[in-house]
Design a protein around this motif. Structure first.
Motif, short mmCIF file in Angstrom:
data_model
loop_
_atom_site.label_atom_id
_atom_site.label_comp_id
_atom_site.label_asym_id
_atom_site.label_seq_id
_atom_site.Cartn_x
_atom_site.Cartn_y
_atom_site.Cartn_z
N UNK A 672 0.79 -1.19 0.04
CA UNK A 672 0.13 0.11 -0.07
C UNK A 672 0.99 1.26 0.12
N UNK A 673 0.74 1.98 -1.09
CA UNK A 673 1.61 3.19 -1.09
C UNK A 673 0.82 4.36 -1.03
N UNK A 674 0.91 5.26 -0.15
CA UNK A 674 0.21 6.55 -0.29
C UNK A 674 0.98 7.76 -0.59
N UNK A 675 0.27 8.60 -1.40
CA UNK A 675 1.00 9.75 -1.97
C UNK A 675 0.52 11.22 -1.32
N UNK A 676 1.53 11.97 -1.27
CA UNK A 676 1.51 13.34 -0.64
C UNK A 676 2.56 13.95 -1.29
N UNK A 680 6.16 9.59 -0.97
CA UNK A 680 5.42 8.64 -0.82
C UNK A 680 5.54 7.86 0.41
N UNK A 681 4.72 6.93 1.07
CA UNK A 681 4.78 6.13 2.14
C UNK A 681 4.56 4.62 1.95
N UNK A 682 5.19 3.67 2.45
CA UNK A 682 4.55 2.22 1.87
C UNK A 682 4.36 1.61 3.00
N UNK A 683 3.11 0.79 2.91
CA UNK A 683 3.07 -0.48 4.26
C UNK A 683 3.13 -1.55 3.14
N UNK A 684 4.25 -2.55 3.46
CA UNK A 684 4.41 -3.56 2.85
C UNK A 684 3.86 -5.04 3.04
N UNK A 685 3.27 -5.73 1.92
CA UNK A 685 3.08 -6.99 2.12
C UNK A 685 1.75 -7.37 2.48
N UNK A 686 0.72 -6.80 2.14
CA UNK A 686 -0.87 -6.76 2.66
C UNK A 686 -1.61 -7.87 1.51
N UNK A 687 -2.16 -8.84 2.06
CA UNK A 687 -3.15 -9.67 1.19
C UNK A 687 -4.55 -8.83 0.93
N UNK A 688 -4.66 -9.00 -0.30
CA UNK A 688 -6.04 -8.34 -0.98
C UNK A 688 -7.16 -9.43 -0.58
N UNK A 689 -8.29 -8.77 -0.15
CA UNK A 689 -9.41 -9.39 0.10
C UNK A 689 -10.37 -8.63 -0.73
N UNK A 690 -11.01 -9.51 -1.55
CA UNK A 690 -12.30 -8.94 -2.34
C UNK A 690 -13.50 -8.91 -1.45
N UNK A 691 -14.14 -7.71 -1.16
CA UNK A 691 -14.86 -7.67 -0.40
C UNK A 691 -15.90 -6.20 -0.53
N UNK A 692 -17.12 -6.32 -0.12
CA UNK A 692 -18.32 -5.53 -0.55
C UNK A 692 -18.45 -4.14 -0.12
N UNK A 693 -17.05 -3.48 -0.19
CA UNK A 693 -16.97 -2.21 0.21
C UNK A 693 -17.36 -1.21 -0.59
N UNK A 694 -17.36 0.13 -0.45
CA UNK A 694 -17.87 1.07 -1.62
C UNK A 694 -17.02 1.06 -2.71
N UNK A 695 -17.64 1.35 -3.99
CA UNK A 695 -16.43 1.62 -5.14
C UNK A 695 -15.39 2.64 -4.70
#
Length: 738
Positions: A672-676, A680-695
């Protein structure tokens, strides 16, 4: 940073459609027995939130007049178990584990080690803590404070678990020392609520009682997940439903607790349960201001003209602004349809008593103060004052009432000066974000933390950690081990303290809940170690070291002495000692009298510009959230069963269509890379979960993703970090982790 992870066995499944029930009971009891044992579990849990017992160290949700024998929720049981655990962190532990090793361990691992047992000191240049006596520790702190070029070079932080008595003594010590540098956890949660409510209705607190909620016709639950964060609130919502209330849930994520609640306190509740939310508005992150403006526009013809004329100002300017609302912007900002908005407005039109509850989903955006002002506009339009900011930690509201605030009022300082005979500093101090900047820039050299886990509660983790490491001395008053003990100044002290569950020889303490009720809390367990001091005793002994015997010696001997002084300084606490054991409600002019203590004496409609938060192509808006096995920065376990996550925390929830657009699939691993503007700031190694969040939106747990929140990305007016609207991109990791 946190290289020791607990995600090797992570599995995922579909989210749940109900909360509570027997699984909640079973999970709570398993954790409690693992931490405390069977006998200690029974002894302790039956005293949680009882009139003769102790206040839950978890959330600040109030208790009703009638209390069941088991007046606690699943997460309350976990909070008690964490504090009343039989596990201990001793001097042998610190001898075996250098600070550099502890800094690489996960939050969960650190928390599982147990209770701290004696004061520990890390000398300059050392990589181990070593035992130190209490007198020597207070001498070190006093010497370091006296060596500063000025009082404003010290920062005194407070967490929300501190009692009223400890908070009052602490702010007195800090102001007697000569600074208002009193940042606290409110700066990162409901500061936006306090700013908006103080401006518009004259009081920075909510305006509803528990009975008001039970009797409401319509309840909005906005940007809040009570099933995980305030589970006892589900019982109140269930009672309101039985009384005929309708509930509108407004959230980017569907949350099990608002879909259906199986109340473990009632046999009938364990079967089908109660469907809570009559309407679910799956709003886009940061769309709440647009939502409430649109609802108000649709309801203008229902205005309570008599109330508006008698009790408010600014209505005509607000109305003129509202009639120019651009519906295309509303629909883009909210992600909702015109029909959804019109049907929700119909719900409001058919209701007389409306309550709006909210939490961090509203308070942690750049425009949070404006959004909450718009909630106030929406309520004032129809003569309602049902405003319910649901506070987090157990006494976070009480700490602010006691004066834990970097911008104290003139009236409070005048009363403090008259009572204690000294001139307190009048200039504003540093809030949390400003304190981090001051430490980063070498302007603040001593940090004292009264509870909490500052390193993991704050934004921009790498900046914050570097800032703490630049100080000359960090002092942490704590019950348990956490990352703030491993990320420390050149020299560091850990001062272990009593918990809520433990006996205190100086008497009971008091707390204030989320609805302004003050009541006593009395622990019954033997202290985890004979070398522990209460928070009041720690403050009092440092006060004696710095300033002499009085009033500090009296404060330590008997907390009634502190309550007598509070009664003379803070309005609403008259005869504090006489009323404390039975409990009492603090005055609330908007709720009790329809009186608004603003500069004009009236509630204020405000004009708030709608700005649609747009992100660059290929980016998403990230919100940080808690897992169900977590309270604030304390991680009780590695499951989030309501969202279908087991044995891990490094996950990111993304809508399946957003994944497809990025050529990603459920189970892929990303950074996950945030942009400012500053990088940039990075949080490394996150597993993606397909989830019913808002588009267009995604979610991941804090504190693991606090690293993505830029220090300078804050709410206007309140300076609260924008942890609910972070622009990120998902960067696929290769098999070798690159």
């Amino acid at each position: 940073m946190n290289e020791h992870h607990d995600d090797e066995r992570l599995t995922t499944g579909p989210p749940k459609e109900w909360a509570g029930g027997l699984p909640a009971v079973g999970h709570a009891l398993r954790i409690a027995q693992r931490q405390m044992g069977i006998g200690r579990t029974a002894l302790t849990l039956l005293r949680v939130n009882q009139k003769s017992g102790f206040d839950c160290p978890g959330c600040a949700w109030p208790e009703g007049g009638h209390r069941s024998p088991a007046e606690f929720c699943e997460n309350g049981a976990k909070a008690v178990a964490e504090e009343a655990t039989t596990r201990r962190v001793t001097r042998e532990f610190f001898a075996a584990h250098p600070v550099s090793e502890l800094a690489g361990m996960s939050d969960y691992w650190l928390g599982q080690q147990g209770r701290l047992t004696e004061p520990m000191y890390k000398p300059a240049g050392a990589d181990h803590y070593e035992p130190v006596g209490w007198a020597e520790a207070f001498g070190m702190i006093a010497a370091e404070l006296r060596a500063l070029d000025g009082p404003d070079q010290a920062v005194f932080y407070t967490s929300g678990r501190t009692s009223n008595e400890a908070a009052f003594a602490y702010q007195l010590l800090v102001r007697r020392f000569g600074t208002n540098n009193l940042p606290d956890c409110s700066n990162m949660c409901h500061e936006s609520s306090g700013a908006a409510l103080t401006e518009t209705i004259g009081i920075g607190k909510g305006t509803v009682s528990l009975d008001d909620l039970h009797r409401a016709d319509l309840i909005f639950v906005v940007g809040q997940n009570p099933g995980t964060n305030h589970p006892r609130m589900l019982t109140a919502l269930e009672k309101a439903k039985r009384g005929g209330a309708r509930i509108v849930a407004v959230n980017p994520l569907p949350e099990a607790g608002l879909l259906r609640f199986k109340n473990p306190q009632r046999p009938s509740g364990l079967a089908a349960g109660t469907a809570l939310a009559d309407r679910f508005l799956q709003i886009r992150l940061n769309g709440d201001l647009a939502l409430f403006q649109a609802l108000s526009l649709l309801l203008l013809d229902t205005a309570d003209e008599a109330f508006i004329a008698e009790h408010t100002t600014g209505f005509e300017a607000w109305k003129a602004h509202l009639t120019g609302l651009d519906w295309a912007q509303v629909l883009e900002a909210t992600g909702l349809t015109r029909r959804e908005l019109e049907e929700t407005a119909r719900d409001v039109r058919n209701a007389k008593s409306v309550v709006v509850c909210w939490a961090m989903g509203l308070t942690q955006h750049r425009n949070s103060v404006a959004t909450i002002r718009e909630v106030v506009n929406f309520q004032l339009l129809r003569g309602n004052v049902g405003l319910c900011p649901v506070r987090g930690h157990s006494n976070v509201q009480g700490d602010r009432t006691m004066g834990i605030y970097e911008k104290p009022s003139k009236e409070f300082l005048d009363a403090l000066a008259a009572e204690f005979g000294f001139e307190p500093p009048r200039h504003h101090g540093l809030d949390t974000v400003e304190a981090i900047r001051a430490m980063r820039d070498g302007e603040a050299k001593v940090f004292v933390g009264m509870g909490g886990n500052f390193v993991r509660a704050t934004p921009d983790s790498r900046v914050t950690e570097a800032a703490l490491r630049r100080t000359r001395l960090t002092v942490q008053v704590s019950t348990k081990l956490n990352r703030s003990h491993a990320v420390c100044g050149e020299r560091a002290l850990i001062l272990p303290t009593l918990g809520r569950t433990e006996r205190d020889p100086a008497g009971f303490v008091t707390v204030e809940d989320s609805m302004g009720l003050v009541h006593a809390s009395r622990g019954r367990l033997a202290p985890a170690s004979p070398d522990l001091l209460s928070e009041v005793a720690i403050v009092a002994r440092l006060g004696r070291e710095l300033f002499g015997e009085e009033p500090w010696a009296g404060f330590e001997r008997d907390y009634a002495a502190i309550r007598d002084r509070i009664a003379r300084v803070i309005p609403g606490f008259e005869d504090f000692n006489g009323r404390a054991e039975a409990g009492f409600a603090l005055p609330n002019a908007p709720r009790d009298e329809r009186r608004f203590p603003t500069a004009t004496g009236r509630a204020g409609f405000t004009v708030n510009r709608l700005e649609v938060l747009r992100v660059p192509p290929g980016r998403l808006l990230l919100q940080t959230v808690r897992s169900h096995d977590q309270y604030n920065t304390t991680v009780y376990g590695l499951d989030d069963r309501y969202r279908g996550v087991r044995n891990g925390r490094k996950v990111v929830f993304v809508h399946p269509d957003d994944l497809a657009e990025r050529d990603l699939a459920d189970g892929d691993v990303v950074d996950l890379v945030s942009e400012w503007p500053d990088g940039e700031r990075t949080a490394e190694g996150f597993r993606v979960i397909a989830y019913p969040t808002a588009r267009g939106c995604c979610a991941a747990y804090f504190p693991e993703t606090n690293v993505l929140v830029p220090l300078d990305s804050v709410a206007e007016t309140s300076n609260t970090p924008t942890s609910k609207s972070i622009v990120v991109r998902l960067s696929r990791r290769t098999r070798d982790g690159g």
